[in-house]
Design a protein around this motif. Sequence first.
Motif, PDB file in Angstrom:
ATOM      1  N   UNK A 114       8.839   0.436  -2.984  1.00 21.99           N
ATOM      2  CA  UNK A 114       8.631  -0.913  -3.508  1.00 21.99           C
ATOM      3  C   UNK A 114       9.923  -1.657  -3.843  1.00 21.99           C
ATOM      4  N   UNK A 115      11.009  -1.313  -3.143  1.00 24.25           N
ATOM      5  CA  UNK A 115      12.179  -2.175  -3.248  1.00 24.25           C
ATOM      6  C   UNK A 115      11.873  -3.467  -2.495  1.00 24.25           C
ATOM      7  N   UNK A 116      10.992  -3.383  -1.498  1.00 20.12           N
ATOM      8  CA  UNK A 116      10.438  -4.558  -0.833  1.00 20.12           C
ATOM      9  C   UNK A 116       8.921  -4.515  -0.955  1.00 20.12           C
ATOM     10  N   UNK A 117       8.304  -5.679  -1.012  1.00 18.60           N
ATOM     11  CA  UNK A 117       6.852  -5.766  -1.036  1.00 18.60           C
ATOM     12  C   UNK A 117       6.355  -6.159   0.359  1.00 18.60           C
ATOM     13  N   UNK A 118       5.328  -5.482   0.870  1.00 19.10           N
ATOM     14  CA  UNK A 118       4.806  -5.877   2.180  1.00 19.10           C
ATOM     15  C   UNK A 118       4.204  -7.280   2.121  1.00 19.10           C
ATOM     16  N   UNK A 119       4.295  -7.997   3.247  1.00 15.59           N
ATOM     17  CA  UNK A 119       3.651  -9.296   3.346  1.00 15.59           C
ATOM     18  C   UNK A 119       2.154  -9.109   3.549  1.00 15.59           C
ATOM     19  N   UNK A 120       1.816  -8.072   4.301  1.00 14.85           N
ATOM     20  CA  UNK A 120       0.407  -7.754   4.534  1.00 14.85           C
ATOM     21  C   UNK A 120       0.271  -6.261   4.752  1.00 14.85           C
ATOM     22  N   UNK A 121      -0.940  -5.764   4.562  1.00  8.49           N
ATOM     23  CA  UNK A 121      -1.200  -4.353   4.797  1.00  8.49           C
ATOM     24  C   UNK A 121      -1.157  -3.531   3.526  1.00  8.49           C
ATOM     25  N   UNK A 122      -1.336  -2.233   3.703  1.00  9.92           N
ATOM     26  CA  UNK A 122      -1.471  -1.351   2.542  1.00  9.92           C
ATOM     27  C   UNK A 122      -0.703  -0.055   2.788  1.00  9.92           C
ATOM     28  N   UNK A 123      -0.040   0.429   1.757  1.00  9.57           N
ATOM     29  CA  UNK A 123       0.631   1.731   1.841  1.00  9.57           C
ATOM     30  C   UNK A 123      -0.025   2.649   0.818  1.00  9.57           C
ATOM     31  N   UNK A 124      -0.461   3.819   1.283  1.00 10.41           N
ATOM     32  CA  UNK A 124      -1.183   4.742   0.420  1.00 10.41           C
ATOM     33  C   UNK A 124      -0.387   6.039   0.308  1.00 10.41           C
ATOM     34  N   UNK A 125       0.015   6.358  -0.922  1.00  8.40           N
ATOM     35  CA  UNK A 125       0.784   7.577  -1.178  1.00  8.40           C
ATOM     36  C   UNK A 125      -0.138   8.584  -1.874  1.00  8.40           C
ATOM     37  N   UNK A 126      -0.404   9.694  -1.209  1.00 11.64           N
ATOM     38  CA  UNK A 126      -1.269  10.744  -1.749  1.00 11.64           C
ATOM     39  C   UNK A 126      -2.574  10.182  -2.302  1.00 11.64           C
ATOM     40  N   UNK A 127      -3.165   9.318  -1.519  1.00  6.16           N
ATOM     41  CA  UNK A 127      -4.474   8.796  -1.880  1.00  6.16           C
ATOM     42  C   UNK A 127      -4.467   7.572  -2.780  1.00  6.16           C
ATOM     43  N   UNK A 128      -3.271   7.165  -3.263  1.00  4.77           N
ATOM     44  CA  UNK A 128      -3.213   6.014  -4.165  1.00  4.77           C
ATOM     45  C   UNK A 128      -2.487   4.845  -3.516  1.00  4.77           C
ATOM     46  N   UNK A 129      -3.098   3.668  -3.585  1.00  7.59           N
ATOM     47  CA  UNK A 129      -2.427   2.450  -3.120  1.00  7.59           C
ATOM     48  C   UNK A 129      -1.198   2.225  -3.996  1.00  7.59           C
ATOM     49  N   UNK A 130      -0.016   2.159  -3.372  1.00  7.12           N
ATOM     50  CA  UNK A 130       1.203   2.064  -4.199  1.00  7.12           C
ATOM     51  C   UNK A 130       1.292   0.760  -4.971  1.00  7.12           C
ATOM     52  N   UNK A 131       0.564  -0.277  -4.508  1.00  2.36           N
ATOM     53  CA  UNK A 131       0.634  -1.544  -5.217  1.00  2.36           C
ATOM     54  C   UNK A 131      -0.098  -1.476  -6.564  1.00  2.36           C
ATOM     55  N   UNK A 132      -0.923  -0.443  -6.730  1.00  2.00           N
ATOM     56  CA  UNK A 132      -1.656  -0.300  -7.990  1.00  2.00           C
ATOM     57  C   UNK A 132      -0.795   0.390  -9.052  1.00  2.00           C
ATOM     58  N   UNK A 133       0.287   1.050  -8.612  1.00  2.00           N
ATOM     59  CA  UNK A 133       1.116   1.799  -9.559  1.00  2.00           C
ATOM     60  C   UNK A 133       2.180   0.898 -10.179  1.00  2.00           C
ATOM     61  N   UNK A 134       2.714   1.338 -11.321  1.00  2.00           N
ATOM     62  CA  UNK A 134       3.875   0.665 -11.893  1.00  2.00           C
ATOM     63  C   UNK A 134       5.086   1.065 -11.052  1.00  2.00           C
ATOM     64  N   UNK A 135       5.811   0.083 -10.490  1.00  2.00           N
ATOM     65  CA  UNK A 135       6.884   0.441  -9.547  1.00  2.00           C
ATOM     66  C   UNK A 135       7.929   1.390 -10.139  1.00  2.00           C
ATOM     67  N   UNK A 136       8.270   1.195 -11.408  1.00  2.00           N
ATOM     68  CA  UNK A 136       9.287   2.054 -12.016  1.00  2.00           C
ATOM     69  C   UNK A 136       8.794   3.507 -12.092  1.00  2.00           C
TER      70      UNK A 136
END
Lengths: 217, 285
Positions: free
Chosen positions: B61-83
């Motif tokens: 998440x140093x960059x945010x996608x314009x579209x689409x989804x990235x899932x890390x071990x079953x979790x959407x990374x946009x749902x997590x606190x970036x830090x």
Amino acid sequence: MGSRGDLLVQIAQYFATHGSEYVHAVVQHVAITLAATGAAAVVAVPAGIACSRFPRVRGFVTGVFSTLRIIPSLAVLFLCISLIGVGEAPAILALALLAAPPLLINTTLGFSRVPGAVLETATGMGMGVARIFFTVKVPLAAPLIIAGLKTALVEVIASATLAAYIGAGGLGTIIFTGLGLLRSDLLMIGGVSVAGLSLVVSALISWTEKRLLPWEA
Amino acid sequence: MMDVLTPVSPALEFHHVTKRFPDAGYNAVDDVSLSIDEGELVTLVGTSGSGKTTLLKMVNRLYEPTAGQIVLRGHDIMAADPVQLRRGIGYVIQQVGLFPHMTVAENIAVVPKLLKWDSARTGARIDELLQLVQLDSAEFARRYPAELSGGQQQRVGLARALAVDPALMLLDEPFGAIDAITRDGLQNELLRIHAAHRRTYLFVTHDIREAFKLGTRVLIMHGGRVQQFATPDEIAAAPANEFVVELLASAGTSVGPSGEASVETSGGMSAGTSVGTSTGDDVRG
Ligand SMILES: Nc1ncnc2c1ncn2[C@@H]1O[C@H](COP(=O)(O)OP(=O)(O)O)[C@@H](O)[C@H]1O
Ligand SMILES: [Mg+2]
């Protein structure tokens, strides 16, 4: 004016009879210097941080301070007198204006020179904005800020001599008295004291630097 | 913080991920969809500007996608606190980015400190990591980065990223600025470390040989798009398109799974080996 031997005798006499006056002048000189440099730092360091962050602010602020730097301290002093009269306050204000440019410029440089890769990995490792500021940016900007502080202090110590001219006291009092009475012993004591103070402060800062910044080889 | 120790397969998924930088007339990453399994060492290769770094930086998440989804071990990374997310992901870049005002030991201790490890545990881990990257702890722990060679700095960068044994490692041309001989040694060490811990690695390089030597699978990118994503053997046997053919040709004739890379690794690191069979999960923070 007398021979060299007479001069030494006169100097010894001065310290015997005016010792406490001398100490008072030194203390006053240091106090004015610290007040002026401290006041300058309170404004110039945050301004420098803002400059390093926002390029637009940078152009404006560094322009103002560079101009300020060209104006001789004596002129600033006279301007201050005409605006707020004589005494300690205008002296401190004038000296603060003198101390601000090196502090501002070095703070700006210090913060803008923190390597991008360091900030990128700091963020990438999960350090928050505040943590990065205090544990990465500030320590890495510190060497240049301290160098700016040293320049500011040395300039202020020398120029604070003029403060006596407007009734703020300090080592300048001894020098101006010496000029008025044509007494070379007083000129010698005042001049050497100002130079000595300058050297002591420089040495103190260099020593602190080594303690504080061990990675700076 | 996300539970990083529960094995979930796949480790990392990209679903139609696109990135267009502000004011750009093209997509730096263009509709990328793929899935990476737990324990893989995926190398990302392509010409300069093909979007490798951009793809990598979207994962932490140093960059945010314009579209689409990235899932890390079953979790959407946009749902997590970036830090918090980043503390569970190792990150290594070419310029290393060690903190110049911290010793080697202090650099390695940064993330353990963020995670409030006690000093005994952190100290033990520092020794363990320095050993892992083959730096003598007594000699190097108290040095500042300026007192290290480029190769040594990158070893420390690697050790720092591995400090809390993250489930995912992102490496962006970590050996790009290092001389050929030192690089070869570092590549072999990376293979050894990966084989020993079986974490998931995403390794960017512009060197096709390095990509083939290290990757369990190789992701070839061009113009922000995936050209081929397969094992080195499969790519060598059946290049997906003209671009891949050219890329292989540019590397000369000897591209292919590298024999010498697997010599000193226990798990069998030659490219194409199926992953997840290792029992070598021995070192944990
Ligand atoms: N921060 C950025 N702002 C604008 N454009 C960028 C930025 N980073 C990369 N790009 C553009 O995105 C494209 C992909 O870049 P990058 O991901 O760095 O490629 P690679 O790592 O494969 O060399 C390039 O065209 C580059 O100019
Ligand atoms: Mg790149």
